[in-house]
Design a protein around this motif. Structure first.
Motif, PDB file in Angstrom:
ATOM      1  N   HIS A  58       0.834  -1.302   0.016  1.00 32.43           N
ATOM      2  CA  HIS A  58       0.075  -0.036   0.048  1.00 32.43           C
ATOM      3  C   HIS A  58       0.762   1.189  -0.085  1.00 32.43           C
ATOM      4  N   VAL A  59       0.667   2.145  -1.009  1.00 31.02           N
ATOM      5  CA  VAL A  59       1.383   3.290  -0.985  1.00 31.02           C
ATOM      6  C   VAL A  59       0.307   4.500  -1.078  1.00 31.02           C
ATOM      7  N   THR A  60       0.656   5.670  -0.163  1.00 31.59           N
ATOM      8  CA  THR A  60      -0.340   6.615  -0.576  1.00 31.59           C
ATOM      9  C   THR A  60       0.340   7.686  -0.935  1.00 31.59           C
ATOM     10  N   TYR A  61       0.292   8.218  -1.955  1.00 29.81           N
ATOM     11  CA  TYR A  61       0.885   9.494  -2.729  1.00 29.81           C
ATOM     12  C   TYR A  61       0.204  10.675  -2.444  1.00 29.81           C
ATOM     13  N   LYS A  62       0.755  11.751  -1.623  1.00 26.62           N
ATOM     14  CA  LYS A  62       0.136  12.958  -1.185  1.00 26.62           C
ATOM     15  C   LYS A  62       0.678  13.947  -2.141  1.00 26.62           C
ATOM     16  N   LYS A  63      -0.443  14.831  -2.828  1.00 23.54           N
ATOM     17  CA  LYS A  63      -0.019  15.900  -3.540  1.00 23.54           C
ATOM     18  C   LYS A  63       0.425  17.172  -2.601  1.00 23.54           C
ATOM     19  N   ALA A  64       1.637  17.467  -3.329  1.00 20.40           N
ATOM     20  CA  ALA A  64       2.057  18.978  -2.697  1.00 20.40           C
ATOM     21  C   ALA A  64       1.289  19.969  -3.342  1.00 20.40           C
ATOM     22  N   ASP A  65       1.327  21.234  -2.822  1.00 25.90           N
ATOM     23  CA  ASP A  65       0.874  22.307  -3.209  1.00 25.90           C
ATOM     24  C   ASP A  65       1.490  22.878  -4.434  1.00 25.90           C
ATOM     25  N   THR A  66       2.528  22.230  -4.781  1.00 25.35           N
ATOM     26  CA  THR A  66       3.130  22.658  -6.044  1.00 25.35           C
ATOM     27  C   THR A  66       2.829  21.868  -7.179  1.00 25.35           C
ATOM     28  N   CYS A  67       2.100  20.805  -7.119  1.00 27.04           N
ATOM     29  CA  CYS A  67       1.671  19.930  -7.971  1.00 27.04           C
ATOM     30  C   CYS A  67       0.256  20.208  -8.399  1.00 27.04           C
ATOM     31  N   PRO A  68      -0.273  20.577  -9.337  1.00 30.74           N
ATOM     32  CA  PRO A  68      -1.803  20.596  -9.830  1.00 30.74           C
ATOM     33  C   PRO A  68      -2.518  19.462  -9.960  1.00 30.74           C
ATOM     34  N   LYS A  69      -1.821  18.670 -10.654  1.00 32.69           N
ATOM     35  CA  LYS A  69      -2.676  17.298 -10.758  1.00 32.69           C
ATOM     36  C   LYS A  69      -1.480  16.175 -10.824  1.00 32.69           C
ATOM     37  N   MET A  70      -2.046  14.905 -10.135  1.00 28.84           N
ATOM     38  CA  MET A  70      -1.146  13.565 -10.311  1.00 28.84           C
ATOM     39  C   MET A  70      -1.684  12.724 -11.064  1.00 28.84           C
ATOM     40  N   ARG A  71      -0.741  11.901 -11.678  1.00 28.70           N
ATOM     41  CA  ARG A  71      -1.283  10.838 -12.453  1.00 28.70           C
ATOM     42  C   ARG A  71      -0.386   9.568 -12.263  1.00 28.70           C
ATOM     43  N   PHE A  72      -1.481   8.408 -12.312  1.00 28.09           N
ATOM     44  CA  PHE A  72      -0.823   7.115 -12.004  1.00 28.09           C
ATOM     45  C   PHE A  72      -1.215   6.153 -13.097  1.00 28.09           C
ATOM     46  N   SER A  73      -0.363   5.660 -13.781  1.00 25.90           N
ATOM     47  CA  SER A  73      -0.367   4.801 -15.030  1.00 25.90           C
ATOM     48  C   SER A  73       0.329   3.626 -15.071  1.00 25.90           C
ATOM     49  N   CYS A  74      -0.041   2.750 -15.877  1.00 28.70           N
ATOM     50  CA  CYS A  74       0.771   1.468 -15.835  1.00 28.70           C
ATOM     51  C   CYS A  74       0.925   1.116 -17.141  1.00 28.70           C
ATOM     52  N   SER A  75       2.342   0.959 -17.669  1.00 24.49           N
ATOM     53  CA  SER A  75       2.740   0.397 -19.095  1.00 24.49           C
ATOM     54  C   SER A  75       2.669  -1.035 -19.148  1.00 24.49           C
ATOM     55  N   VAL A  76       2.842  -1.904 -18.160  1.00 25.67           N
ATOM     56  CA  VAL A  76       2.801  -3.228 -18.097  1.00 25.67           C
ATOM     57  C   VAL A  76       1.824  -3.577 -16.894  1.00 25.67           C
ATOM     58  N   PHE A  77       0.924  -4.580 -17.544  1.00 25.72           N
ATOM     59  CA  PHE A  77      -0.177  -4.696 -16.274  1.00 25.72           C
ATOM     60  C   PHE A  77      -0.627  -6.365 -16.756  1.00 25.72           C
ATOM     61  N   SER A  78      -0.499  -7.190 -15.806  1.00 24.99           N
ATOM     62  CA  SER A  78      -0.863  -8.529 -16.148  1.00 24.99           C
ATOM     63  C   SER A  78      -1.209  -9.046 -14.531  1.00 24.99           C
ATOM     64  N   ILE A  79      -2.501  -9.036 -13.839  1.00 24.03           N
ATOM     65  CA  ILE A  79      -2.405  -9.660 -12.673  1.00 24.03           C
ATOM     66  C   ILE A  79      -3.595 -10.547 -12.497  1.00 24.03           C
ATOM     67  N   ASN A  80      -3.314 -11.946 -12.125  1.00 21.40           N
ATOM     68  CA  ASN A  80      -4.142 -13.022 -12.232  1.00 21.40           C
ATOM     69  C   ASN A  80      -5.633 -12.990 -11.362  1.00 21.40           C
ATOM     70  N   ASN A  81      -6.618 -12.883 -11.945  1.00 24.47           N
ATOM     71  CA  ASN A  81      -7.646 -12.877 -11.229  1.00 24.47           C
ATOM     72  C   ASN A  81      -8.830 -13.478 -12.146  1.00 24.47           C
ATOM     73  N   LYS A  82      -9.667 -14.529 -12.032  1.00 20.01           N
ATOM     74  CA  LYS A  82     -10.678 -15.048 -12.578  1.00 20.01           C
ATOM     75  C   LYS A  82     -11.854 -14.361 -12.892  1.00 20.01           C
ATOM     76  N   ARG A  83     -12.046 -13.451 -11.923  1.00 22.74           N
ATOM     77  CA  ARG A  83     -13.364 -12.812 -12.027  1.00 22.74           C
ATOM     78  C   ARG A  83     -13.365 -11.448 -12.783  1.00 22.74           C
ATOM     79  N   GLU A  84     -14.389 -11.055 -13.547  1.00 21.75           N
ATOM     80  CA  GLU A  84     -14.336  -9.921 -14.200  1.00 21.75           C
ATOM     81  C   GLU A  84     -14.326  -8.761 -13.326  1.00 21.75           C
TER      82      GLU A  84
END
Length: 222
Positions: A58-84
Motif C-alpha cells: 500500500h502506497v499513499t501519494y500525497k499531492k504537494a501544493d506545487t503539483c496541480p494534478k497527479m497521474r498514476f498509469s501502468c505501462s505493463v499490467f498482468s494480474i491473475n484474477n478469474k473474476r471480471e
C-alpha cells in the motif's frame, strides 16, 4: 578532496531523486510519498519474474501544493484474477477522496486527479501469480507565464529552491567529513551566492509561496 566531495554531492542528489520508487514484495509494505511538480516515481509489483504470493502493498501519494494534478498509469499490467469484477485477490486498487476502482487481468489504471491524495494497493493470494505491473506516479511540470521582458515568472523561485537543495547537500558533506566546504568547492554550484542563500530563501519564502516546498525538501533529506 574536492573531487571526493563532488562525488558525494552527486550521490546525495541521486538518492533524493530515486529513493522513493516502490517495489512490492511478499508480506506487508505501507508507505507515504509526497509528490511535487516535476516528480516522477516508479511503482512495481515485484523486482523481476512474477509477483510474490501473499503480497500486501500500500502506497499513499500525497499531492504537494506545487503539483496541480497527479497521474498514476501502468505501462505493463498482468494480474491473475478469474473474476471480471476483480473480487478477492489478486488485484490492484486505486483510491482517492472521490473514487475507488479495482483492476485485474490485463486492464490497468490510468488515473489523473487533483485530489489531495491517491492510494495504490496491490494484493495477491498464495495461488497462481502473473507477471504483475510496472506503473508510474508523476506530476508533470507546468508551463510558466512569461513577463514582458521574456523572463520566466518563476526565475527567482527556481533560484532559491535550487540553492537550498544544494546548500543542504553540502551541509551533509560538511557534517560527515567534519570539514568546511563551500558549494563551489564541492561542485554543488548554485545560481545564488552561498553566503546569503539561506537568508534569502527564508526572506523570500512568503513572497514566492515556498513554505510547502521547503517543508518538502526537509522531509526528503531528513
Amino acid at each position: 578532496m574536492g573531487m571526493q566531495a563532488s562525488t558525494v554531492c552527486l550521490l546525495i542528489g541521486l538518492a533524493v531523486c530515486y529513493s522513493q520508487d516502490i517495489v512490492c514484495k511478499q508480506g506487508r509494505l505501507s508507505q507515504k510519498i509526497h509528490v511535487g511538480e516535476g516528480d516522477s516515481y516508479q511503482f512495481k509489483t515485484q523486482a523481476y519474474g512474477n509477483y510474490a504470493p501473499n503480497t500486501d502493498c500500500h502506497v499513499t501519494y500525497k499531492k504537494a501544493d506545487t503539483c496541480p494534478k497527479m497521474r498514476f498509469s501502468c505501462s505493463v499490467f498482468s494480474i491473475n484474477n478469474k473474476r471480471e469484477n476483480c473480487m478477492g485477490r489478486d488485484k490492484m486498487q486505486i483510491k482517492t477522496p472521490k473514487i475507488e476502482n479495482t483492476y485485474c487481468q490485463e486492464k490497468g489504471p490510468d488515473v489523473t486527479t487533483s485530489d489531495e491524495y491517491l492510494t495504490v494497493s496491490f494484493m495477491s493470494d498464495d495461488r497462481e501469480q502473473n507477471s504483475g505491473a510496472t506503473c508510474r506516479m508523476e506530476c508533470p511540470k507546468q508551463s510558466r507565464a512569461i513577463d514582458k521582458n521574456g523572463s520566466a515568472m518563476n526565475k527567482l523561485e527556481t533560484c532559491w529552491y535550487t540553492c537550498l537543495r544544494q546548500w543542504m547537500a553540502c551541509a551533509v558533506i560538511q557534517t560527515v567529513q567534519q570539514q568546511k566546504y563551500s558549494c563551489n568547492s564541492t561542485g554543488c554550484s548554485a545560481p545564488c551566492d552561498e553566503a546569503d542563500c539561506l537568508k534569502k530563501v527564508i526572506q523570500d519564502a512568503g513572497s514566492f509561496g515556498l513554505e510547502k516546498q521547503l517543508s518538502h525538501i526537509f522531509l526528503i533529506l531528513r
